[in-house]
Write a protein that holds these residues in place. Structure first.
Motif, PDB file in Angstrom:
ATOM      1  N   CYS A   1      38.953  68.124 -19.428  1.00 27.37           N
ATOM      2  CA  CYS A   1      37.912  67.456 -18.652  1.00 27.37           C
ATOM      3  C   CYS A   1      36.869  68.492 -18.285  1.00 27.37           C
ATOM      4  CB  CYS A   1      38.470  66.760 -17.402  1.00 27.37           C
ATOM      5  SG  CYS A   1      38.686  67.840 -15.966  1.00 27.37           S
ATOM      6  N   HIS A   2      35.786  68.044 -17.634  1.00 24.96           N
ATOM      7  CA  HIS A   2      34.681  68.944 -17.316  1.00 24.96           C
ATOM      8  C   HIS A   2      35.102  70.102 -16.423  1.00 24.96           C
ATOM      9  CE1 HIS A   2      34.855  65.905 -14.153  1.00 24.96           C
ATOM     10  NE2 HIS A   2      34.193  66.714 -13.348  1.00 24.96           N
TER      11      HIS A   2
ATOM     12  N   VAL B   1      36.713  73.140 -18.373  1.00 27.85           N
ATOM     13  CA  VAL B   1      35.862  73.934 -19.262  1.00 27.85           C
ATOM     14  C   VAL B   1      35.739  75.357 -18.711  1.00 27.85           C
ATOM     15  CG1 VAL B   1      33.521  74.229 -20.160  1.00 27.85           C
ATOM     16  CG2 VAL B   1      34.579  71.956 -20.134  1.00 27.85           C
TER      17      VAL B   1
ATOM     18  N   ASP C   1      29.324  60.628 -20.789  1.00 22.34           N
ATOM     19  CA  ASP C   1      28.670  61.139 -19.583  1.00 22.34           C
ATOM     20  C   ASP C   1      27.887  62.384 -19.952  1.00 22.34           C
ATOM     21  OD1 ASP C   1      27.880  61.775 -17.042  1.00 22.34           O
ATOM     22  OD2 ASP C   1      29.833  62.521 -16.389  1.00 22.34           O
TER      23      ASP C   1
ATOM     24  N   ALA D   1      42.430  62.333 -18.103  1.00 23.15           N
ATOM     25  CA  ALA D   1      42.029  63.668 -18.567  1.00 23.15           C
ATOM     26  C   ALA D   1      43.099  64.270 -19.454  1.00 23.15           C
ATOM     27  CB  ALA D   1      41.770  64.587 -17.374  1.00 23.15           C
TER      28      ALA D   1
ATOM     29  N   ALA E   1      36.187  66.775 -22.442  1.00 24.36           N
ATOM     30  CA  ALA E   1      34.858  67.347 -22.249  1.00 24.36           C
ATOM     31  C   ALA E   1      34.468  68.112 -23.509  1.00 24.36           C
ATOM     32  CB  ALA E   1      34.845  68.275 -21.046  1.00 24.36           C
TER      33      ALA E   1
ATOM     34  N   HIS F   1      28.653  68.206 -22.270  1.00 25.48           N
ATOM     35  CA  HIS F   1      27.990  69.285 -21.537  1.00 25.48           C
ATOM     36  C   HIS F   1      26.721  69.669 -22.305  1.00 25.48           C
ATOM     37  CE1 HIS F   1      31.465  70.782 -18.838  1.00 25.48           C
ATOM     38  NE2 HIS F   1      31.722  69.542 -19.229  1.00 25.48           N
TER      39      HIS F   1
ATOM     40  N   LEU G   1      34.082  60.656 -23.280  1.00 32.66           N
ATOM     41  CA  LEU G   1      33.724  62.057 -23.475  1.00 32.66           C
ATOM     42  C   LEU G   1      32.679  62.464 -22.447  1.00 32.66           C
ATOM     43  CD1 LEU G   1      33.307  62.519 -27.356  1.00 32.66           C
ATOM     44  CD2 LEU G   1      35.284  63.127 -25.944  1.00 32.66           C
ATOM     45  N   CYS G   2      32.818  63.673 -21.949  1.00 30.50           N
ATOM     46  CA  CYS G   2      31.826  64.266 -21.056  1.00 30.50           C
ATOM     47  C   CYS G   2      31.064  65.303 -21.864  1.00 30.50           C
ATOM     48  CB  CYS G   2      32.526  64.911 -19.864  1.00 30.50           C
ATOM     49  SG  CYS G   2      31.404  65.645 -18.660  1.00 30.50           S
TER      50      CYS G   2
ATOM     51  N   PHE H   1      26.302  65.669 -18.929  1.00 30.61           N
ATOM     52  CA  PHE H   1      26.710  66.521 -17.816  1.00 30.61           C
ATOM     53  C   PHE H   1      26.195  67.934 -18.018  1.00 30.61           C
ATOM     54  CE2 PHE H   1      30.021  68.575 -15.104  1.00 30.61           C
ATOM     55  CZ  PHE H   1      29.959  67.742 -14.000  1.00 30.61           C
TER      56      PHE H   1
ATOM     57  N   TYR I   1      40.473  61.280 -22.153  1.00 30.78           N
ATOM     58  CA  TYR I   1      39.154  61.739 -21.734  1.00 30.78           C
ATOM     59  C   TYR I   1      39.056  63.239 -21.988  1.00 30.78           C
ATOM     60  CZ  TYR I   1      35.872  63.534 -18.149  1.00 30.78           C
ATOM     61  OH  TYR I   1      34.900  64.215 -17.473  1.00 30.78           O
TER      62      TYR I   1
ATOM     63  N   THR J   1      31.815  71.043 -24.979  1.00 33.32           N
ATOM     64  CA  THR J   1      30.883  72.111 -24.617  1.00 33.32           C
ATOM     65  C   THR J   1      29.669  72.085 -25.546  1.00 33.32           C
ATOM     66  OG1 THR J   1      31.814  73.774 -26.110  1.00 33.32           O
ATOM     67  CG2 THR J   1      32.871  73.510 -23.944  1.00 33.32           C
TER      68      THR J   1
END
Length: 496
Positions: free
Chosen positions: A403-404, A407, A192, A387, A393, A141, A138-139, A194, A391, A395
């Protein structure tokens, strides 16, 4: 008889003094294979890629991953040799080469075929692609805001086309629980931190790290943590905290001062280089030049980007990555006209990179770190970063995206960390967008190295996950040729 050495994984390494014309030095195959090799001209093109670089004639067997350093005779023969046309080869080259030399070369090529190292069979989609994907990364934010105003920022200077905001501790905790709940029996997971700029929300970062460590003890999961930052807000205390918690860092620096400051100014328009370089050096020194990457972006304003990479290396940084900007309809965007110069820059960089490696004072450049002996499995080679299905992202509000970079593209919103993936068609779409399902990629020699390129870039330029971003493809192929050449030179040097 040739002098042979046995390398790890029982790979045969032949020295330059070998009487044979082919030097087979690595095989990257850890792949499922089926279907007989094609023997027509198109089939040959799909099975091998040959190129000349830095005084080497190199042949890559695409499906097996075997790399061969050959002489000019073999290199020319492979323009027409398909495995069963020896008479055609003799007729085509007998005026230029002796029959004995041609016979020897063809014999060796057939031996390589028999060993599965030339014209290897095509690959098929592994059965794992039929399984339900597990979330592995997971990314987060943690900050949709930033203290820089980078000219090329895909995130809209931090707000991703929406409102600015910071992730709460509660959303951070729920994100950790979400990946644990959806990673199945997978033990190793990744998070991550980010943005925007994640250090604007260090309170949530610290809280989530503590929560991760608690949940690791409870579940047996092991998390790899990474934080991507522009380095401006790094302090002695923060650096120590990141080191103590083994958090990998991606630090943004674009190379030479004038290049960096042109595209990465502060909010007030002033340059950021002086403070960034100071903090980046502090980070690199504090962790023994390990567990970080100094990542830059080059644009049409600095086509001589090799000078920026070497500038960072000369500053003492050993872990470097410089990426081409992805943009369209703007002055700094890269175009097809720029490609010859960019190719030249990669070759210049590769030569200097190799020179320094052989002299014992080298650095690592992300795109040249190609492992030809222990590459990723077939599933990874086909699907890349994962992605949209492995994987996601998250918010600040807890929304899920592929993915990032997706977004802010509202049509790609998957769901939330509270209710899970509701738009179930998107993960299926991403999971099936692998190289064997992309017509252009199926014709490309680099398909098992680039994994079909970036989905976000394909969507940005073509609104189609199955049509890769062309300039990105060309640059990736040049980087791969440089990386293969470097590995060949290093292997040859080790045997001399």
């Amino acid at each position: 008889m040739p002098v042979c050495f046995v390398a790890p994984q029982n790979v045969c390494l032949r020295t330059q003094s070998c009487t044979r014309r082919c030097t087979f030095f690595r095989c990257a195959s850890h792949m499922n294979i089926s279907k007989p090799p094609q023997s027509k001209e198109k089939g040959i093109k799909m099975q091998v890629h040959k190129f000349k670089i830095n005084d080497l004639f190199i042949v890559l067997d695409i499906n097996s991953g075997a790399v061969h350093v050959v002489d000019s005779l073999v290199y020319e023969i492979l323009d027409i040799f398909n495995g069963d046309n020896e008479a055609e080869v003799m007729a085509a080259f007998s005026d230029k080469y002796e029959i004995a030399a041609l016979t020897e070369a063809v014999t060796e090529l057939k031996e390589l075929m028999g060993a599965g190292q030339l014209f290897a069979p095509e690959l098929t989609v592994p059965l794992t692609f039929r399984d339900k994907p597990l979330v592995k990364s997971l990314c987060l934010h943690v900050a949709h805001d930033c203290n820089l105003r980078c000219g090329y920022c895909f995130a809209g200077t931090g707000d991703f086309g929406h409102s600015r905001g910071l992730m709460s501790r509660e959303v951070g905790e729920r994100a950790v629980d979400y990946i644990i709940e959806n990673s199945g029996q997978r033990r190793h997971c990744e998070l991550d931190f980010f943005g925007g700029e994640p250090l604007l929300n260090m309170k949530t970062v610290r809280h989530v790290v503590s929560y991760v460590r608690k949940r690791e003890l409870e579940t047996g999961k092991v998390f790899k943590l990474t934080l991507t930052t522009n380095a401006l807000l790094l302090t002695d205390d923060t650096i120590q905290y990141l080191n103590d918690n083994n958090i990998s860092l991606v630090l943004s620096l674009d190379g030479r001062p004038e290049v960096h400051d042109r595209m990465r100014p502060r909010v007030d328009g002033s340059g950021s280089y002086d403070k960034v370089i100071k903090r980046c050096k502090q980070v690199a020194t504090s962790r023994g030049d390990q567990n970080y990457y100094l990542r830059g972006t080059y644009t049409a304003y600095n086509l001589d980007f090799a000078a920026d990479v070497l500038s960072m290396a000369d500053q003492g940084f050993g872990q470097l990555s410089v990426e081409p900007v992805v943009a369209k309809d703007v002055e700094y965007a890269l175009t097809e006209e720029h490609l010859p110069e960019l190719f030249r820059q990669y070759e210049l960089l590769a030569e200097e990179y190799l020179k320094r490696k052989l002299a014992g004072n080298g650095f690592d450049f992300f795109h040249f770190n190609l492992d030809l002996g222990n590459g990723p499995c077939i599933a990874k080679r086909l699907s890349g970063c994962g992605a949209g299905h492995e994987y996601f992202a998250v918010t600040p509000e807890g929304d899920l995206y592929p993915c990032h970079q997706f977004v802010g593209r509202d049509e790609y919103k998957l769901g939330t960390i509270y209710e899970g993936v509701k738009n179930t068609e998107i993960p299926v779409k991403f999971r099936q967008a692998h190289v064997l399902n992309k017509p252009i990629c199926r014709e490309c020699w680099a398909r098992f190295y680039c994994s079909g390129g970036c989905h976000a870039n394909a969507d940005l330029f073509h609104h189609d996950l199955h049509q890769p971003y062309e300039i990105g493809c060309e640059l990736q192929k040049k980087r791969l040729e440089c990386a293969i050449m470097i590995q060949a030179k290093l292997e040859i040097a080790s045997q001399s």
